[in-house]
Design a protein around this motif. Structure first.
Motif: not given
Ligand code: GLP
Length: 260
Positions: A68, A74, A81, A103
């Motif tokens: 990510e 997100a 995401h 994350s």
């Protein structure tokens, strides 16, 4: 490494999706490693079709994504995401609490990366890991010179990767410079690897991954160290392979090979 060359992107996607579906059918609570980018889109379309038309069941499946961007929430439209929700998760019956993506907004990256590694292990390890390849030969965001033993961590993206991925953003300056990514060592621990590549832009990286030396300059070359790695290519991505005829010969002769 097993190399399968298809005529079209649709065909390679169908074949690669078939490998992943076979894992789920054999083990309904399989742990899938998932990837983003344009390369897996056809696979996700096919997995969604298999779910809708043929009842492929994701209700016990657990997923872990490779990477990510740092700084994207997100909800951000360019986050991985968002990509996963739109292209796969919202179309299948995987329970959201069993899907995991690094994350991009934690306040402690180091601790998060350790948790991610521990959680993969606690879930029994990844049964099949889907991969694309960057034009510089990277897997996930393991840029050239990443240790082949690396684990999940924060990584600075190469300029080439930022340029390549700028097409997904409004302007190149919007592409994050940092990402959180599974390491090459993390990826190599998956029981099976499925890498897909299509188009002429990948031909050089693909040839270096398959036929070049194992080197951190091309982190995808680490697949040579994995006992169960399948590579699905279209003709354009396979164009620079010198042993191409042999790979096709192997596939042709496979049905006649002794079974035990
Ligand atoms: C990004 C992702 C990789 C992906 C690569 C290629 O860098 N982190 O996982 O393989 O892009 O993307 P594409 O498939 O869009 O060419």
């Amino acid at each position: 490494m097993e190399i399968r060359i298809s005529k079209t992107y649709e065909e390679l996607s169908r074949r690669a999706a078939g490998s992943i579906a076979a894992v789920i059918n054999a083990k309904p609570n399989a742990v899938l490693g998932l990837a983003t980018g344009s390369s897996p889109l056809g696979i996700y379309r096919e997995l969604v079709r298999l779910h809708k038309d043929e009842g492929l069941d994701f209700s016990q499946v657990t997923t872990f994504n490779l990477d990510e961007y740092v700084g994207l929430s997100a909800q951000h439209g360019r986050s991985y995401h968002h990509f996963m929700r739109e292209n796969l998760f919202k179309h299948i019956n995987v329970p959201p609490e069993r899907t995991h993506i690094p994350s991009g907004t934690t306040n402690n990256y180091r601790a998060f990366c350790q948790w991610y590694e521990d959680h993969i292990r606690a879930c029994g390890g990844i049964d099949v890991q889907l991969l694309g390849i960057g034009s510089d030969g990277h897997i996930a965001f393991n840029e050239p010179t990443s240790s082949l033993a690396s684990r999940t961590r924060l990584k600075t993206l190469a300029r080439q990767t930022i340029e390549d991925n700028a097409r997904f953003f409004d302007k190149p300056e919007d592409v994050p410079v940092y990402a959180i990514t599974m390491g090459v060592g993390t990826i190599l621990e998956a029981r099976q690897l499925v890498l897909v590549a299509s188009g002429a832009g990948k031909a050089d990286a693909v040839a270096r991954m398959i036929e070049g030396p194992v080197t951190s300059m091309v982190t995808a070359s680490a697949l040579q160290l994995h006992p169960n790695a399948d590579v699905f290519l279209d003709e354009a991505a396979a164009a620079n392979l010198t042993m191409r005829e042999y790979y096709n010969w192997i596939q042709e002769k496979k049905p006649g090979a002794p079974q035990s």
